[in-house]
Design a protein around this motif. Structure first.
Motif, short mmCIF file in Angstrom:
data_model
loop_
_atom_site.label_atom_id
_atom_site.label_comp_id
_atom_site.label_asym_id
_atom_site.label_seq_id
_atom_site.Cartn_x
_atom_site.Cartn_y
_atom_site.Cartn_z
N SER A 124 -64.78 -16.99 -27.67
CA SER A 124 -65.74 -16.54 -26.49
C SER A 124 -67.04 -16.51 -26.53
O SER A 124 -67.84 -16.51 -25.99
CB SER A 124 -65.17 -15.07 -26.53
N TYR A 125 -67.37 -16.34 -28.13
CA TYR A 125 -69.00 -16.47 -28.15
C TYR A 125 -69.68 -17.85 -27.89
O TYR A 125 -70.71 -17.87 -27.35
CB TYR A 125 -69.30 -16.31 -29.91
N ALA A 126 -68.91 -18.69 -28.16
CA ALA A 126 -69.25 -20.13 -27.84
C ALA A 126 -69.47 -20.28 -26.13
O ALA A 126 -70.61 -20.92 -25.77
CB ALA A 126 -68.50 -21.41 -28.23
N ASN A 127 -68.34 -19.71 -25.55
CA ASN A 127 -68.62 -19.90 -24.13
C ASN A 127 -69.64 -18.79 -23.60
O ASN A 127 -70.43 -19.36 -22.39
CB ASN A 127 -67.29 -19.55 -23.49
N TRP A 128 -69.75 -17.85 -24.24
CA TRP A 128 -70.45 -16.77 -23.15
C TRP A 128 -71.82 -16.36 -23.84
O TRP A 128 -72.20 -15.13 -23.48
CB TRP A 128 -69.51 -15.54 -23.05
N ARG A 129 -72.02 -16.72 -25.11
CA ARG A 129 -73.26 -16.52 -25.77
C ARG A 129 -74.44 -16.00 -24.82
O ARG A 129 -75.40 -15.29 -24.94
CB ARG A 129 -73.48 -17.22 -27.06
N PHE A 134 -67.03 -7.13 -22.11
CA PHE A 134 -66.07 -7.35 -23.16
C PHE A 134 -65.63 -8.87 -23.31
O PHE A 134 -65.44 -9.39 -21.74
CB PHE A 134 -64.72 -6.69 -23.09
N ALA A 135 -65.32 -9.50 -23.98
CA ALA A 135 -65.20 -11.26 -24.05
C ALA A 135 -64.20 -11.40 -25.27
O ALA A 135 -64.52 -11.38 -26.49
CB ALA A 135 -66.44 -11.97 -24.25
N PRO A 136 -62.93 -11.49 -25.06
CA PRO A 136 -61.89 -11.55 -26.02
C PRO A 136 -61.68 -13.09 -26.20
O PRO A 136 -61.87 -13.88 -25.54
CB PRO A 136 -60.82 -11.04 -25.38
N ASP A 137 -61.22 -13.47 -27.35
CA ASP A 137 -60.75 -14.68 -27.88
C ASP A 137 -59.24 -14.56 -27.25
O ASP A 137 -58.44 -13.77 -27.98
CB ASP A 137 -60.56 -14.99 -29.31
#
Length: 277
Positions: free
Chosen positions: A44-49, A62-65
């Motif tokens: 999620s971090y790679a997509n939404w950072r 919130f950004a879940p894996d």
């Protein structure tokens, strides 16, 4: 954004029986839930950072894996599929006491968002679909390459070549970072189990029936890169035609990474849409 020194790892909660890693930011009255795509080694971090800080100015984000990706658990014997991921997402909302959230879905994440909206319409505020799956289409050469990834630097370089329109974004340094991310313990094993050949069947498995999409009451904003080689832009024209209350933005000189290649435009349009009456 997170509680650890490793930015990909945030907090965790039990979501429909799956220990789920999620990032959290912002304290707004309304909640936004970001659902990532299905690239190899994705988190999620790679997509939404680049998106989380902008939306966190106004919303609780919130950004879940998703299970099988990133730093959420990979339970032995789990059956990967659209309902598994949708139920995990709703389970996370239950665990965190989120009655309703705006859903922002990228590609594979768009298919998950559509399924949740169809099955649990009361849990969804507004919908944002970016380069979205969720309808049937002939699998592209780009998606074949992404889902058929085998762990090597060369294979990752070929995957990145189809993701981005801008050659400046696609370099050996990024490929090396993403390759190293894809070979962490359990990552590639789970990924290779999700979409084995022949892969057209998984495109169909990620689709929500058209009559259910037509019935969606939610205000919807659809974003697509005109030069997307992974998910065809025709998907978004189809979704815009199916969903009564949908608007569509097509970005020029943009591939499958709208939120990275056109970050400022993506953040501005999505934020304005979510804030609008």
């Amino acid at each position: 954004m997170t509680t650890t020194e490793k930015p990909e790892i945030g907090q965790s909660a039990e979501a429909n029986g799956i220990r789920t890693n999620y990032l959290e930011a912002g304290k707004g009255d309304e909640t936004v839930l970001l659902i990532h795509g299905s690239g190899p080694g994705v988190t999620s971090y790679a997509n939404w950072r680049l998106v989380i800080p902008a939306l966190a100015e106004d919303f609780h984000v919130f950004a879940p894996d998703m299970v099988g990706f990133g730093y959420s658990d990979r339970p032995e014997g789990i059956e990967y599929g659209l309902d598994t991921w949708a139920n995990q997402t709703v389970g996370l909302m239950d665990a965190l006491g989120i009655r309703q959230a705006h859903l922002v879905g990228n590609s594979f994440g768009g298919a998950i968002a559509l399924r949740i909206a169809a099955q649990h319409p009361e849990r969804v505020g507004k919908l944002v679909l970016m380069g979205s799956m969720g309808v049937s289409f002939p699998i592209t050469e780009g998606l074949e390459r992404v889902w058929g990834y085998e762990a090597s630097f060369e294979s990752m370089r070929k995957v990145l070549d189809v993701f981005a329109y801008s050659r400046e974004l696609v370099n050996d340094e990024l490929a090396q970072v993403r390759y190293e991310g894809s070979i962490q313990p359990g990552f590639q094993e789970a990924f290779s189990a999700m979409f084995p050949a022949p892969r057209q069947r998984w495109v169909e498995a990620m689709a929500t029936p058209e009559e259910q999409i037509r019935a969606l009451p939610h205000r919807t904003f659809i974003v697509h890169g005109r030069e997307d080689k992974v998910i065809p832009v025709s998907n978004s024209y189809q979704l815009e035609g199916l969903i009564d209350n949908a608007d569509l933005a097509v970005f020029s000189h943009c591939g499958h990474w709208s939120m990275i290649e056109r970050t400022a435009d993506f953040n501005r349009l999505v934020r304005d849409f979510l804030l609008s009456e």
